[in-house]
Write an enzyme that holds these catalytic residues in place. Sequence first.
Site, short mmCIF file in Angstrom:
data_model
loop_
_atom_site.label_atom_id
_atom_site.label_comp_id
_atom_site.label_asym_id
_atom_site.label_seq_id
_atom_site.Cartn_x
_atom_site.Cartn_y
_atom_site.Cartn_z
N GLY A 40 25.65 -10.02 21.66
CA GLY A 40 24.97 -8.57 21.17
C GLY A 40 25.51 -7.46 21.96
O GLY A 40 25.47 -6.34 21.24
N GLU A 94 23.14 -5.11 28.75
CA GLU A 94 22.17 -5.97 27.74
C GLU A 94 22.18 -5.26 26.45
O GLU A 94 22.39 -3.90 26.47
CB GLU A 94 21.05 -6.15 28.48
CG GLU A 94 20.83 -7.70 29.02
CD GLU A 94 20.66 -8.61 27.73
OE1 GLU A 94 21.22 -8.44 26.56
OE2 GLU A 94 20.14 -9.70 28.10
N ASP A 95 22.01 -6.01 25.65
CA ASP A 95 21.84 -5.31 24.17
C ASP A 95 20.30 -4.72 23.99
O ASP A 95 19.88 -3.54 23.68
CB ASP A 95 22.20 -6.08 23.01
CG ASP A 95 21.57 -7.54 23.06
OD1 ASP A 95 20.76 -7.82 24.08
OD2 ASP A 95 21.78 -8.40 22.01
N ASP A 98 13.79 -7.71 25.38
CA ASP A 98 12.53 -8.01 24.79
C ASP A 98 11.56 -8.72 25.46
O ASP A 98 10.59 -8.18 26.10
CB ASP A 98 13.08 -8.86 23.31
CG ASP A 98 11.82 -9.11 22.37
OD1 ASP A 98 10.75 -8.52 22.38
OD2 ASP A 98 11.88 -9.70 21.73
N THR A 99 11.32 -9.98 25.69
CA THR A 99 10.12 -10.56 26.48
C THR A 99 10.88 -10.32 27.81
O THR A 99 10.22 -10.48 28.81
CB THR A 99 10.33 -12.14 26.10
OG1 THR A 99 11.60 -12.85 26.33
CG2 THR A 99 10.16 -12.41 24.80
N GLY A 100 12.23 -10.36 28.28
CA GLY A 100 12.60 -10.10 29.68
C GLY A 100 13.01 -11.51 30.16
O GLY A 100 13.66 -11.66 31.35
N THR A 102 15.49 -13.58 29.29
CA THR A 102 17.24 -13.62 29.44
C THR A 102 17.56 -12.85 30.63
O THR A 102 18.22 -13.29 31.54
CB THR A 102 17.69 -13.05 28.34
OG1 THR A 102 17.14 -13.76 27.00
CG2 THR A 102 19.20 -13.46 28.23
N LYS A 126 12.17 -3.22 24.15
CA LYS A 126 10.86 -3.34 23.61
C LYS A 126 9.77 -3.74 24.39
O LYS A 126 10.05 -4.54 25.11
CB LYS A 126 11.11 -4.64 22.52
CG LYS A 126 11.71 -4.28 21.02
CD LYS A 126 11.65 -5.46 20.10
CE LYS A 126 12.99 -5.74 19.17
NZ LYS A 126 12.71 -7.17 18.58
N PHE A 147 12.19 -5.79 14.31
CA PHE A 147 13.56 -6.51 14.59
C PHE A 147 14.80 -5.91 13.86
O PHE A 147 14.75 -5.49 12.65
CB PHE A 147 13.23 -7.92 13.67
CG PHE A 147 14.40 -8.88 14.12
CD1 PHE A 147 14.39 -9.47 15.32
CD2 PHE A 147 15.62 -9.18 13.35
CE1 PHE A 147 15.28 -10.46 15.67
CE2 PHE A 147 16.56 -9.87 13.91
CZ PHE A 147 16.35 -10.50 14.81
N ARG A 160 26.12 -8.45 12.62
CA ARG A 160 26.34 -7.74 13.82
C ARG A 160 27.30 -6.36 13.73
O ARG A 160 27.30 -5.46 14.38
CB ARG A 160 27.14 -8.57 14.73
CG ARG A 160 26.13 -9.87 15.22
CD ARG A 160 27.00 -10.27 16.17
NE ARG A 160 26.43 -11.85 16.68
CZ ARG A 160 25.36 -11.99 17.73
NH1 ARG A 160 24.75 -10.97 18.14
NH2 ARG A 160 25.07 -13.20 17.94
P1 IMP Z 1 14.68 -11.64 25.65
O1 IMP Z 1 14.84 -12.76 26.51
O2 IMP Z 1 13.44 -12.01 24.91
O3 IMP Z 1 14.37 -10.42 26.49
O4 IMP Z 1 15.56 -11.50 24.62
C1 IMP Z 1 16.65 -10.77 24.67
C2 IMP Z 1 17.45 -11.08 23.47
O5 IMP Z 1 16.94 -11.43 22.36
C3 IMP Z 1 18.38 -10.05 23.29
O6 IMP Z 1 19.81 -10.01 24.03
C4 IMP Z 1 19.03 -10.30 21.71
O7 IMP Z 1 19.70 -11.12 21.69
C5 IMP Z 1 17.35 -10.94 21.29
N1 IMP Z 1 16.78 -10.01 20.57
C6 IMP Z 1 15.82 -9.57 20.82
N2 IMP Z 1 15.08 -8.29 19.78
C7 IMP Z 1 16.05 -8.60 19.06
C8 IMP Z 1 16.10 -7.72 17.73
O8 IMP Z 1 15.26 -6.94 17.29
N3 IMP Z 1 17.10 -8.01 16.97
C9 IMP Z 1 18.06 -8.74 17.35
N4 IMP Z 1 18.28 -9.61 18.33
C10 IMP Z 1 17.05 -9.33 19.20
MG MG Z 2 21.48 -11.17 23.21
#
Ligand code: IMP
Ligand code: MG
Length: 170
Positions: A40, A94-95, A98-100, A102, A126, A147, A160
């Site tokens: 991403g 990072e792109d 979201d939840t944190g 990753t 987010k 999203f 993408r």
């Molecule tokens: P986390 O582990 O929930 O913070 O997720 C992070 C990963 O989820 C990012 O690196 C993205 O690849 C994916 N992601 C989260 N939100 C979106 C979105 O709105 N569109 C596309 N990918 C997303």
């Molecule tokens: Mg990603």
Amino acid sequence: MQTLYTREEIHKRIVELGDEITKVYSPITDEIMAVCVLKGAVHFFSDLVLEIKLDVLYSFVQVSSYSGTGSTERVRVKSWLDESIYGKHILVVEDIVDTGVTLNYILGYFSKYKPATLKVATLFEKKAHRKIDVPVDFVGFEIDDKFIVGYGFDYDQRKRNLPFVGVENA
Ligand code: IMP
Ligand code: MG
């Protein structure tokens, strides 16, 4: 498809982030290693490093915690660092956070390898779904619970390469 940020708006913000990053590191080092979190962050990474006025070493990891549009707790490592980060100034690129989950996983492992400093730049943040309070040093844009696709962001690996960040119309 509704455009959320145009390519020009994204670029303008990345120039600002590059300046900010250059200012933060300049007093302590003239070289950093930027680690792109694939897939991403590919466009954000390649545009951002061009705006950082320091020597930037490139590294890539591929990690994901996602399938489709729902975040899962599982982090999958598909490829990892190919050189030591010990004693280096590491900027994780990072792109989106979201939840944190990753980012927390990446930072947990990286800190064990003892980099000199460990910071994070993300294009989007987010806050709605945050489960783990991970520290993020440089944030492009904060967005609501939407999203997004394009400029590296995918929906099941597609879209993408849209040259803007958009949201599918409901
Ligand atoms: P986390 O582990 O929930 O913070 O997720 C992070 C990963 O989820 C990012 O690196 C993205 O690849 C994916 N992601 C989260 N939100 C979106 C979105 O709105 N569109 C596309 N990918 C997303
Ligand atoms: Mg990603």
